[in-house]
Design an enzyme around this catalytic site. Structure first.
Site, mmCIF file in Angstrom:
data_model
loop_
_atom_site.group_PDB
_atom_site.id
_atom_site.type_symbol
_atom_site.label_atom_id
_atom_site.label_comp_id
_atom_site.label_asym_id
_atom_site.label_seq_id
_atom_site.Cartn_x
_atom_site.Cartn_y
_atom_site.Cartn_z
ATOM 1 N N GLU A 19 -8.065 -5.609 4.992
ATOM 2 C CA GLU A 19 -7.883 -5.243 3.586
ATOM 3 C C GLU A 19 -6.663 -5.932 2.977
ATOM 4 O O GLU A 19 -6.682 -6.292 1.810
ATOM 5 C CB GLU A 19 -7.775 -3.718 3.468
ATOM 6 C CG GLU A 19 -9.135 -3.052 3.623
ATOM 7 C CD GLU A 19 -9.077 -1.564 3.926
ATOM 8 O OE1 GLU A 19 -8.747 -1.203 5.076
ATOM 9 O OE2 GLU A 19 -9.362 -0.762 3.028
ATOM 10 N N ASN A 75 0.882 -1.170 0.000
ATOM 11 C CA ASN A 75 0.000 0.000 0.000
ATOM 12 C C ASN A 75 0.918 1.219 0.000
ATOM 13 O O ASN A 75 1.470 1.584 1.036
ATOM 14 C CB ASN A 75 -0.892 -0.038 1.250
ATOM 15 C CG ASN A 75 -1.838 1.145 1.317
ATOM 16 O OD1 ASN A 75 -1.780 2.057 0.485
ATOM 17 N ND2 ASN A 75 -2.704 1.140 2.307
#
Ligand code: AMP
Length: 396
Positions: free
Chosen positions: A383, A7
């Site tokens: 996530e 990320n």
């Protein structure tokens, strides 16, 4: 398979190495202050966190440091680079071009770049992360998982704004929604947890973190969500205003002598429960303030919960019913006070709070009473695991 989940932001990069068979996190951490000085945080599961000040002028160097840590003789999680089978990247905005995750190719990168206008802070940083990983791991397959993709099933009536249609045609100004990976993961898990048929159910997910959004998921498809063209729309958040009368922007600009950037800065960074409470954007501080009689903290919590309850009501109307509601993310998973206050608005749905199970922190639980008509649950989001699963599904 071992999947490295990335990320990437403009000056930071979070990572997790996940074994897709056991779904265990082998190691995780983040690179901070990329391009400034550089700090690597690394933690092999079961061992202490290691923090190293290490120069990382570019994202490529940051990734190299992550790989070095992962293959380190003493505290590494793998022997060498060949044990990373795939990389899954969180990509923020896929516009209307991506309704699902994709294997990254030159065409995909081009299409993501074309969405940069829609997420100027996030997409370029995400793409830098992809390029850095491709340089360091040229033969490893990479997958892009979009925050917006899950919401692409919204019907036109839900995603169009009441604006001149040409803005949609020319600039793709419409509602997109975010946190899609979380809404998808949590809604699926909610159905599974309660033994409901996902493809034949009406679910509402309240993702309540520093950024917060709600979605309505009917028969496994998102039919509406509270964030819009950008993550500013919808709920009152940590520092974001959520829905306001757009005329406030001109009014405040004139009163405070601000330009459009100045007003946007107020709406994104100085509003929400932070602006309301004058205390903090963090719900732990607000709850402490509330417990100690700080009225501003109480007001902020009340405004936040009322907005959540209104959106839930709107989505019950949109789906003509609801089978189950899930709370997730930092506040949703850890905030009994917020959950209780929201649920107190939902008596008309036959919902009552189970005060014992509502005390849960970070675990799955049914927090409505046994005789509640609509079940309300806490479902922790994950996530990174969702990205790892999507990655495996596409590269296997
Ligand atoms: P997230 O953006 O999902 O990391 O969520 C951050 C928010 O969750 C912050 O407002 C935190 O105060 C809140 N949060 C985290 N832990 C707790 C807790 N134990 N009680 C209440 N709120 C919490």
């Amino acid at each position: 398979m071992n999947v490295l989940v990335i990320n990437c932001g403009s000056s930071s990069l979070k990572y997790q190495l996940i074994d897709s068979e056991s779904e265990a996190v082998l190691a995780k951490g983040l690179c901070e202050r990329i391009g400034i000085d550089g700090r690597l945080v690394y933690q092999k599961t079961g061992l202490d966190k290691e923090i190293t000040e290490a120069p990382m002028p570019t994202h490529k160097q940051a990734i190299e440091l992550v790989i070095n840590a992962l293959v380190n003789d003493k505290t590494g999680a793998i022997k060498d680079l060949s044990e990373i089978d795939a990389v899954g990247h969180r990509l923020v905005h896929g516009g209307e071009k991506f309704a699902c995750s994709v294997v990254i190719s030159d065409e995909v990168l081009q299409a993501v770049e074309e969405c940069n206008d829609l997420a100027p802070l996030h997409n370029p940083a995400n793409l830098i992360g992809v390029a850095a990983c491709q340089e360091v791991m040229p033969n490893v397959p990479m997958v892009g998982v979009f925050d917006t993709a899950f919401h692409q099933t919204m019907p036109k009536k839900a995603y169009l704004y009441g604006l001149p249609y040409e803005y949609y045609e020319k600039y793709k100004v419409r509602r997109y929604g975010f946190h899609g990976t979380s809404h998808s993961f949590v809604s699926k898990r909610l159905a599974e947890y309660l033994g409901l048929d996902y493809q034949n159910s009406k679910l509402i997910v309240a993702h309540l973190g520093n950024g917060a959004s709600i979605s309505a998921v009917q028969n496994g498809k998102c039919i509406d969500t509270s964030m819009g063209l950008t993550p500013l729309e919808g709920l009152v958040m940590g520092t974001r205003s959520g829905d306001i009368d757009p005329a406030i922007m001109e009014f405040i600009a004139k009163k405070e002598n601000l330009d459009i950037e100045g007003v946007m800065n107020v709406l994104n960074k100085k509003s929400g429960v932070q602006g309301l409470s004058r205390l903090s954007s963090d719900f732990r501080d607000l709850e402490d303030g509330h417990a100690n009689g700080n009225e501003m903290a109480t007001n902020a919590i009340e405004v936040f919960c009322y907005r959540v309850a209104k959106y839930i009501g709107a989505y019950v109307a949109a789906m003509n019913g609801v089978d189950a509601i899930a709370f997730t993310a930092g506040i949703g998973e850890n905030g009994p006070l917020v959950r209780q206050k929201v649920m107190e608005y939902l008596g008309y749905l036959g919902i009552a709070v189970n005060e014992e199970t509502n005390g849960v922190h970070g675990d799955e639980a049914v927090i409505s009473t046994a005789d509640s008509k609509v079940k309300v649950c806490v479902i922790p989001t994950n996530e990174e695991l969702a990205i790892a699963r999507e990655t495996v599904a596409l590269v296997k």
